[in-house]
Design a protein around this motif. Structure first.
Motif, mmCIF file in Angstrom:
data_model
loop_
_atom_site.group_PDB
_atom_site.id
_atom_site.type_symbol
_atom_site.label_atom_id
_atom_site.label_comp_id
_atom_site.label_asym_id
_atom_site.label_seq_id
_atom_site.Cartn_x
_atom_site.Cartn_y
_atom_site.Cartn_z
ATOM 1 N N MET A 145 0.841 -1.183 0.000
ATOM 2 C CA MET A 145 0.000 0.000 0.000
ATOM 3 C C MET A 145 0.877 1.235 0.000
ATOM 4 O O MET A 145 1.777 1.365 0.829
ATOM 5 C CB MET A 145 -0.908 -0.002 1.241
ATOM 6 N N PHE A 146 0.644 2.143 -0.974
ATOM 7 C CA PHE A 146 1.385 3.401 -1.059
ATOM 8 C C PHE A 146 2.901 3.166 -1.094
ATOM 9 O O PHE A 146 3.657 3.801 -0.375
ATOM 10 C CB PHE A 146 1.043 4.319 0.121
ATOM 11 N N ASN A 147 3.325 2.232 -1.912
ATOM 12 C CA ASN A 147 4.748 1.911 -2.048
ATOM 13 C C ASN A 147 5.363 1.384 -0.759
ATOM 14 O O ASN A 147 6.580 1.425 -0.585
ATOM 15 C CB ASN A 147 5.556 3.123 -2.540
ATOM 16 N N SER A 148 4.546 0.933 0.156
ATOM 17 C CA SER A 148 5.037 0.334 1.394
ATOM 18 C C SER A 148 4.389 -1.032 1.561
ATOM 19 O O SER A 148 3.239 -1.234 1.175
ATOM 20 C CB SER A 148 4.690 1.205 2.612
ATOM 21 N N THR A 149 5.141 -1.957 2.124
ATOM 22 C CA THR A 149 4.593 -3.269 2.425
ATOM 23 C C THR A 149 4.274 -3.329 3.906
ATOM 24 O O THR A 149 5.126 -3.035 4.749
ATOM 25 C CB THR A 149 5.592 -4.383 2.070
ATOM 26 N N TYR A 150 3.056 -3.676 4.216
ATOM 27 C CA TYR A 150 2.617 -3.773 5.602
ATOM 28 C C TYR A 150 2.405 -5.239 5.964
ATOM 29 O O TYR A 150 1.818 -5.996 5.200
ATOM 30 C CB TYR A 150 1.310 -3.009 5.817
ATOM 31 N N GLU A 151 2.883 -5.587 7.129
ATOM 32 C CA GLU A 151 2.597 -6.892 7.706
ATOM 33 C C GLU A 151 1.868 -6.665 9.021
ATOM 34 O O GLU A 151 2.486 -6.286 10.017
ATOM 35 C CB GLU A 151 3.888 -7.695 7.937
ATOM 36 N N LEU A 152 0.579 -6.849 8.995
ATOM 37 C CA LEU A 152 -0.230 -6.606 10.179
ATOM 38 C C LEU A 152 -0.463 -7.894 10.957
ATOM 39 O O LEU A 152 -0.622 -8.968 10.374
ATOM 40 C CB LEU A 152 -1.596 -6.035 9.788
ATOM 41 N N TYR A 153 -0.514 -7.744 12.253
ATOM 42 C CA TYR A 153 -1.054 -8.806 13.103
ATOM 43 C C TYR A 153 -2.538 -8.526 13.188
ATOM 44 O O TYR A 153 -2.963 -7.453 13.632
ATOM 45 C CB TYR A 153 -0.428 -8.773 14.493
ATOM 46 N N THR A 154 -3.368 -9.465 12.761
ATOM 47 C CA THR A 154 -4.807 -9.246 12.800
ATOM 48 C C THR A 154 -5.543 -10.560 12.950
ATOM 49 O O THR A 154 -5.177 -11.570 12.348
ATOM 50 C CB THR A 154 -5.292 -8.517 11.523
ATOM 51 N N HIS A 155 -6.556 -10.551 13.802
ATOM 52 C CA HIS A 155 -7.376 -11.756 13.951
ATOM 53 C C HIS A 155 -8.768 -11.379 14.449
ATOM 54 O O HIS A 155 -8.933 -10.430 15.212
ATOM 55 C CB HIS A 155 -6.747 -12.743 14.933
ATOM 56 N N SER A 156 -9.736 -12.121 13.950
ATOM 57 C CA SER A 156 -11.120 -11.951 14.378
ATOM 58 C C SER A 156 -11.552 -13.199 15.134
ATOM 59 O O SER A 156 -11.382 -14.322 14.651
ATOM 60 C CB SER A 156 -12.028 -11.740 13.162
ATOM 61 N N TYR A 157 -12.082 -12.994 16.327
ATOM 62 C CA TYR A 157 -12.544 -14.105 17.163
ATOM 63 C C TYR A 157 -14.066 -14.188 17.090
ATOM 64 O O TYR A 157 -14.775 -13.439 17.746
ATOM 65 C CB TYR A 157 -12.079 -13.910 18.609
ATOM 66 N N LEU A 158 -14.541 -15.088 16.244
ATOM 67 C CA LEU A 158 -15.969 -15.295 16.088
ATOM 68 C C LEU A 158 -16.518 -15.956 17.349
ATOM 69 O O LEU A 158 -15.948 -16.925 17.849
ATOM 70 C CB LEU A 158 -16.247 -16.165 14.863
ATOM 71 N N GLY A 159 -17.621 -15.428 17.854
ATOM 72 C CA GLY A 159 -18.190 -15.968 19.081
ATOM 73 C C GLY A 159 -17.674 -15.289 20.334
ATOM 74 O O GLY A 159 -18.078 -15.642 21.442
ATOM 75 N N HIS A 160 -16.780 -14.307 20.162
ATOM 76 C CA HIS A 160 -16.237 -13.588 21.311
ATOM 77 C C HIS A 160 -16.609 -12.108 21.306
ATOM 78 O O HIS A 160 -15.985 -11.298 21.990
ATOM 79 C CB HIS A 160 -14.714 -13.754 21.385
ATOM 80 N N GLY A 161 -17.624 -11.764 20.522
ATOM 81 C CA GLY A 161 -18.210 -10.438 20.651
ATOM 82 C C GLY A 161 -18.966 -10.350 21.968
ATOM 83 O O GLY A 161 -19.176 -11.359 22.652
ATOM 84 N N LEU A 162 -19.410 -9.173 22.318
ATOM 85 C CA LEU A 162 -19.996 -8.952 23.640
ATOM 86 C C LEU A 162 -21.253 -9.799 23.869
ATOM 87 O O LEU A 162 -21.397 -10.442 24.914
ATOM 88 C CB LEU A 162 -20.323 -7.474 23.829
ATOM 89 N N LYS A 163 -22.161 -9.823 22.896
ATOM 90 C CA LYS A 163 -23.414 -10.562 23.066
ATOM 91 C C LYS A 163 -23.168 -12.067 23.017
ATOM 92 O O LYS A 163 -23.756 -12.831 23.795
ATOM 93 C CB LYS A 163 -24.411 -10.143 21.984
ATOM 94 N N ALA A 164 -22.318 -12.507 22.100
ATOM 95 C CA ALA A 164 -22.008 -13.936 22.019
ATOM 96 C C ALA A 164 -21.302 -14.412 23.285
ATOM 97 O O ALA A 164 -21.531 -15.540 23.752
ATOM 98 C CB ALA A 164 -21.139 -14.215 20.797
ATOM 99 N N ALA A 165 -20.461 -13.555 23.867
ATOM 100 C CA ALA A 165 -19.770 -13.915 25.110
ATOM 101 C C ALA A 165 -20.760 -14.048 26.263
ATOM 102 O O ALA A 165 -20.569 -14.880 27.159
ATOM 103 C CB ALA A 165 -18.700 -12.874 25.436
ATOM 104 N N ARG A 166 -21.808 -13.223 26.258
ATOM 105 C CA ARG A 166 -22.849 -13.390 27.277
ATOM 106 C C ARG A 166 -23.436 -14.804 27.215
ATOM 107 O O ARG A 166 -23.609 -15.471 28.248
ATOM 108 C CB ARG A 166 -23.971 -12.375 27.055
ATOM 109 N N LEU A 167 -23.769 -15.243 25.998
ATOM 110 C CA LEU A 167 -24.334 -16.590 25.839
ATOM 111 C C LEU A 167 -23.392 -17.650 26.387
ATOM 112 O O LEU A 167 -23.803 -18.586 27.075
ATOM 113 C CB LEU A 167 -24.614 -16.875 24.367
ATOM 114 N N ALA A 168 -22.106 -17.508 26.048
ATOM 115 C CA ALA A 168 -21.128 -18.495 26.507
ATOM 116 C C ALA A 168 -20.991 -18.470 28.023
ATOM 117 O O ALA A 168 -20.929 -19.523 28.671
ATOM 118 C CB ALA A 168 -19.778 -18.222 25.842
ATOM 119 N N ALA A 169 -20.951 -17.281 28.618
ATOM 120 C CA ALA A 169 -20.818 -17.174 30.071
ATOM 121 C C ALA A 169 -22.040 -17.754 30.786
ATOM 122 O O ALA A 169 -21.924 -18.371 31.855
ATOM 123 C CB ALA A 169 -20.614 -15.717 30.474
#
Length: 431
Positions: A233-257
């Protein structure tokens, strides 16, 4: 006006840098095939040089519309971001899993915002896109497809410009990356072509995302391969740390708890928690399903037993990047912001800077005085304890890590939507 300057710089770079695509992987959503593509619309000499983009964010707890207005001041100049019109409705599309037509109606109602914002003569040139997130990712495939088909039908009837890929489900990785692009763009970190970026934390109803630019190669080497996203991107290479935790949003976590995730016999079962007020008992709905929930009538309640409940949801489920124990600044939004406001940790009109320990201290106060905060939300203790646990035991943040809690940056919503709009510009090749 800051975002106008940034967009001018970004679009200039798009045009002049001849950006090359990163290695083709599912983690490279940005700027493939971008050569010589300008996101401008040619107008007659006497016409207003204004154009628009409409992005729908179909989340688990609500559907939001972002209408972006761009201005091309001179014929030979690139456009700038002028403003954003934002509106939302609740519940989210996933609540209509068994009533897809009604889900489509919510999108139809939101389109009225776009029709009031975008002049009628511009509708046929204005792209409209919807991306669904965790709410639909958690649904059975056939139910999610039925909802998206209804949305597509609404779009096709709208008289706006509908791209071929206008409706779909965004994967969690792209959600994290595009939110990071939005925030770092609006704060000027991408425009300055600097490695001094900020991390992003997004806590939705169904999933949560963490994204940052690692400072240490050890972080990249020690992380699972699918947690590292590489793109140019823009003549630069980015290496991001990124992850999405499905089921760990606030409402889904309520269900699990509560132990209600995937449970049967919902018509007669009551799910009790020490995170809820003792005499509390109500029906609570999420994802189109209603659960009976209550506090514990006998036994202990308060911060300590509540924290033990949410710890079972987080423990062993979240990866801890090495360098989060350092002093990087993170922007946190969505439910991080909302619950901080609800608990009095920050002012809702201004946002604010807090440390991770501030969430813990306020969680203790809320949980040990549940009756005081019950009118705000009976779930506030559980939510604050979960956020504390997610930050500390999950991601591994130090207690003095600084979090910038925000809803908007430079009057633009902090979300993946603007980043997604940029991503679609280069695909649409609007002239």
């Amino acid at each position: 006006m800051a975002q106008q300057v940034f967009l001018l710089g970004v679009l200039s770079l798009w045009a002049l840098s001849g950006c090359r695509p990163a290695e083709a992987t599912e983690y490279s959503p940005l700027f493939p095939g971008m050569d010589n593509v300008l996101p401008i619309i040619t107008r007659p000499a006497n016409a207003s040089r204004i154009f628009y983009a409409v992005m729908f964010d179909a989340g688990s707890t609500g559907t939001r519309i972002h209408v972006y207005t761009f201005i091309q001041k001179e014929r030979d100049e690139l456009p700038v971001l002028d403003n954003e019109m934002f509106h939302s409705v609740k519940p989210g599309l996933s609540a209509y899993a068994d009533m897809p037509e009604r889900g489509g109606d919510t999108v139809r109602q939101l389109l009225k915002v776009a029709k009031k914002t975008v002049p009628r003569l511009e509708w046929k040139r204005t792209p409209v896109v919807l991306r669904a997130t965790a709410g639909l990712r958690l649904l059975p495939e056939e139910k999610a497809r039925a909802l998206l088909e209804q949305v597509q039908q609404v779009f096709d009837e709208s008289k706006f410009f509908i791209p071929s890929d206008s409706v779909g489900i965004m994967n969690g990785t792209n959600e994290g990356i595009l939110a990071w692009v939005t925030v770092n763009f609006l704060t000027g970190h991408l425009y300055s072509n600097s490695n001094k970026t900020v991390g992003t934390l997004d806590l939705g109803g169904g999933s949560t995302q963490i994204t940052f630019l690692p400072k240490s190669k050890k972080t990249i080497e020690a992380s699972p391969a699918d947690y590292i996203a590489r793109f140019d991107m823009f003549n630069s290479t980015y290496e991001l740390y990124t992850h999405s935790y499905l089921g760990h949003g606030l409402k889904a976590a309520r269900l699990a708890a509560l132990g209600a995730l995937g449970a049967e016999g919902l018509e007669w079962r009551v799910f009790a928690s020490s995170c809820l007020p003792r005499k509390f008992r109500e029906d609570w709905a999420f994802g189109g399903i209603t659960y009976k929930v209550s506090g514990v009538e006998e036994g202990t309640s308060g911060y300590k037993p509540c924290y033990e409940e949410v710890l079972r949801v987080v423990k062993g489920a979240v990866h801890q990047p090495l360098e989060l124990k350092g002093s990087s600044i993170f922007y946190a939004f969505s439910y991080y912001f909302d619950r901080a406001v609800d608990s009095g940790l920050i002012d809702g009109s201004r946002g604010g800077t807090v440390e991770v320990r501030d969430f813990k201290n306020r969680a203790k106060e809320v949980c040990n005085k549940m009756s005081k905060y019950r009118t705000v939300s009976p779930f506030l203790c559980m939510d604050m304890a979960y956020i504390t646990c997610l930050l500390k035991e999950g991601f591994g943040f130090k207690e003095d890590t600084v979090l910038q809690l925000t809803k908007k940056v430079n009057n633009v919503e902090a979300s993946w939507a603007l980043g997604a709009a940029f991503d679609h510009f280069k695909n649409l090749n609007i002239h």
